[in-house]
Design an enzyme around this catalytic site. Structure first.
Site, short mmCIF file in Angstrom:
data_model
loop_
_atom_site.label_atom_id
_atom_site.label_comp_id
_atom_site.label_asym_id
_atom_site.label_seq_id
_atom_site.Cartn_x
_atom_site.Cartn_y
_atom_site.Cartn_z
N CYS A 1 0.86 -1.19 0.00
CA CYS A 1 0.00 0.00 0.00
C CYS A 1 0.90 1.24 0.00
O CYS A 1 2.11 1.13 0.19
CB CYS A 1 -0.87 0.00 1.26
N HIS B 1 4.97 -5.41 8.79
CA HIS B 1 4.89 -6.80 9.23
C HIS B 1 5.14 -7.77 8.08
O HIS B 1 4.22 -8.46 7.62
CB HIS B 1 3.53 -7.07 9.87
N CYS C 1 2.34 6.16 8.97
CA CYS C 1 1.42 6.39 7.85
C CYS C 1 0.43 7.51 8.20
O CYS C 1 -0.06 7.60 9.33
CB CYS C 1 0.66 5.10 7.56
N HIS D 1 -1.18 -4.99 19.21
CA HIS D 1 -0.59 -4.55 17.93
C HIS D 1 0.04 -3.17 18.10
O HIS D 1 -0.53 -2.30 18.76
CB HIS D 1 -1.70 -4.51 16.86
N GLU E 1 0.27 -0.62 16.23
CA GLU E 1 -0.55 0.55 15.84
C GLU E 1 -1.55 0.90 16.93
O GLU E 1 -1.73 2.08 17.28
CB GLU E 1 -1.28 0.27 14.52
N THR F 1 -6.54 0.82 11.75
CA THR F 1 -6.83 1.07 10.32
C THR F 1 -7.05 -0.19 9.49
O THR F 1 -7.56 -0.10 8.38
CB THR F 1 -5.64 1.82 9.69
N CYS G 1 -8.39 2.33 6.75
CA CYS G 1 -7.68 3.06 5.71
C CYS G 1 -8.13 2.61 4.32
O CYS G 1 -8.64 1.50 4.14
CB CYS G 1 -6.17 2.91 5.87
N SER H 1 -1.92 -7.49 10.40
CA SER H 1 -3.35 -7.43 10.72
C SER H 1 -4.21 -7.45 9.46
O SER H 1 -5.15 -8.23 9.34
CB SER H 1 -3.62 -6.16 11.53
N SER I 1 1.54 -5.43 3.24
CA SER I 1 2.98 -5.41 3.53
C SER I 1 3.73 -6.47 2.74
O SER I 1 4.89 -6.77 3.04
CB SER I 1 3.18 -5.60 5.03
S1 SF4 Z 1 -2.70 2.48 7.51
FE1 SF4 Z 1 -3.30 1.54 5.57
S2 SF4 Z 1 -2.14 2.68 4.02
FE2 SF4 Z 1 -1.20 3.11 6.01
S3 SF4 Z 1 0.44 1.58 6.20
FE3 SF4 Z 1 -1.35 0.73 7.23
S4 SF4 Z 1 -2.36 -0.51 5.65
FE4 SF4 Z 1 -0.95 0.86 4.58
#
Ligand code: SF4
Length: 408
Positions: free
Chosen positions: A62, A93, A154, A182, A184, A252, A290, A320, A381
């Site tokens: 992405c 990941h 991101c 996780h 994030e 996301t 996202c 994820s 990823s």
């Molecule tokens: S939030 Fe979405 S666009 Fe950003 S790194 Fe993760 S999967 Fe990719």
């Protein structure tokens, strides 16, 4: 909070044209696949002697992952080789990509560095923050040290942070649909506490959500509640005090359908408790799935409507968004979640990840003889060269050389 003012964050421009040109060439040489591009240009289908493969329309890297990798490579090119560069955990990941990053001479430290790791960092050391971001406290410590931060977080993750910070300012508890373990979600939940004493609670399943809804409506045993959500709530969180005004956000990369359901159930509970007229004071919601995750889920959904014998989902097991693609496949047909082509040991044996058992398992006779169609998708990823390896391996197992197909 620090007792003294932190050093001003070190800024550096890595996106100089000369650097980016060299980076792009190197990144392409590591991750590009001409084969995948040719199949894509051909409608995503390749067929020979009874074996057909169909690629989902959207899969693989992405924009956020591409940017993170570019910046990591650019960091290595911008600083002299003798200057150490550190990475907090994994850049993304995918084990192969992380190996490549290490091969560049970038040293991995914990995503939440221990005191010992912190003590080894010095002013002006370069530290890369991965695509999922990092916790507020970690960032502050690195800034206080005077490290040069290469922040690859991101933009879509930062949008979620903005929502959570706003909730916190408005004394609204963030209910985060995500995986508490996780990176994030850890980074996102830390934003609730960034500027004060905001609170958060992470729910992972619909059963978690129902438990919270029931507590909102009927109360319950506080100790049981806190035990169930151990490691998934802010310090000092009290379900009797902090569920009166809630705002939903999400990691996301969750499944959109599930995230919407989490939101619907919490909203319904708040309407039942406070009435529709009062809802605005008690409930907020922003969809923070996202675009790239959504596109990959939509493309797979479409592919799953076509007749297929099995589905291969390629990506890191701790990814994820990839795990959700595998979940979508599993609901419809035999699905194998593999990290690379080597997992397809033979037509008789595949080793694949079972995300319910959290381990690799073996399946025999997975690739039947005769006419079959294999669907293929990959997480955000996963680089194209790994997808190419899988395609080549599939045809090899049927005794067909992909090269000969393409030269026809
Ligand atoms: S939030 Fe979405 S666009 Fe950003 S790194 Fe993760 S999967 Fe990719």
């Amino acid at each position: 909070m620090p007792t003294h003012a932190p050093a001003a964050p070190q800024k550096i421009n890595l996106r100089r044209p000369d650097i980016m040109e060299a980076v792009q060439a190197q990144v392409l040489s590591h991750y590009r696949s001409e084969l995948v591009e040719r199949i894509r240009a051909n409608g995503g289908v390749l067929s020979a002697e009874g074996l057909t493969i169909k690629l989902a329309k959207e899969f693989g890297f992405c924009y956020g992952v591409e940017r993170a990798i570019d910046l990591a490579y650019a960091a290595r090119k911008s600083f002299p080789v003798e200057k150490p560069i550190f990475l907090l955990g994994e850049i993304i990941h995918n084990p192969e990509v992380n190996d490549q990053i290490r091969n560049l001479g970038i040293k991995t430290i914990s995503n939440k560095p221990t005191d010992q790791e912190m003590s080894q960092l010095h002013q002006e050391d370069v530290v890369i923050i991965p695509a999922f971001g990092t916790e507020v406290a970690t960032r502050r410590k690195l800034e206080e040290k005077g490290c040069v931060l290469v922040d690859t977080t991101c933009g879509d993750v930062m949008s979620v942070w903005k929502r959570v910070r706003q909730y916190s300012k408005d004394h609204v508890t963030s209910i985060i649909h995500g995986k508490a373990w996780h990176e994030e979600t850890k980074a996102t939940s830390s934003q609730a506490r960034a500027h004060g004493d905001g609170h958060y609670l992470v729910v992972f399943t619909l059963a978690d959500t129902d438990y919270v809804c029931n507590y909102i409506l009927n109360g319950g045993n506080k100790a049981d509640f806190l035990k169930r959500f151990e490691g998934a709530h802010s310090e000092g969180f009290d379900p009797d005090l902090h569920l009166g005004a809630i705002g939903v956000a999400n990691q996301t990369t969750m499944l959109r359908g599930e995230t919407e359901e989490v939101q619907r159930r919490l909203r319904a509970a708040m309407i039942q408790k406070y009435g529709q007229a009062e809802l605005e004071q008690h409930f907020r919601f922003f969809d923070t799935i996202c675009g790239a995750t959504q596109d990959r889920q939509d493309a797979l959904e479409k592919l799953l409507h076509e007749p297929m014998s099995l589905l291969l989902v390629i990506g890191g097991y701790n990814s994820s968004n990839t795990s959700h693609l595998a979940e979508m496949g599993e609901a419809k047909l035999p699905t194998y979640f593999i990290k690379n082509a080597a997992m397809m040991e033979s037509a008789k044996l595949i080793v694949h990840y079972d995300q319910h058992k959290h381990q690799e398992v073996e399946t025999r006779d997975w690739l039947k003889e005769g006419k079959i169609t294999v669907g293929i998708t990959a997480g955000a990823s996963c680089p194209n060269n790994l997808i190419e390896d899988v395609i080549r391996r599939l045809f090899d197992l049927r005794g067909i050389s992909v090269q000969s197909l393409l030269s026809n």
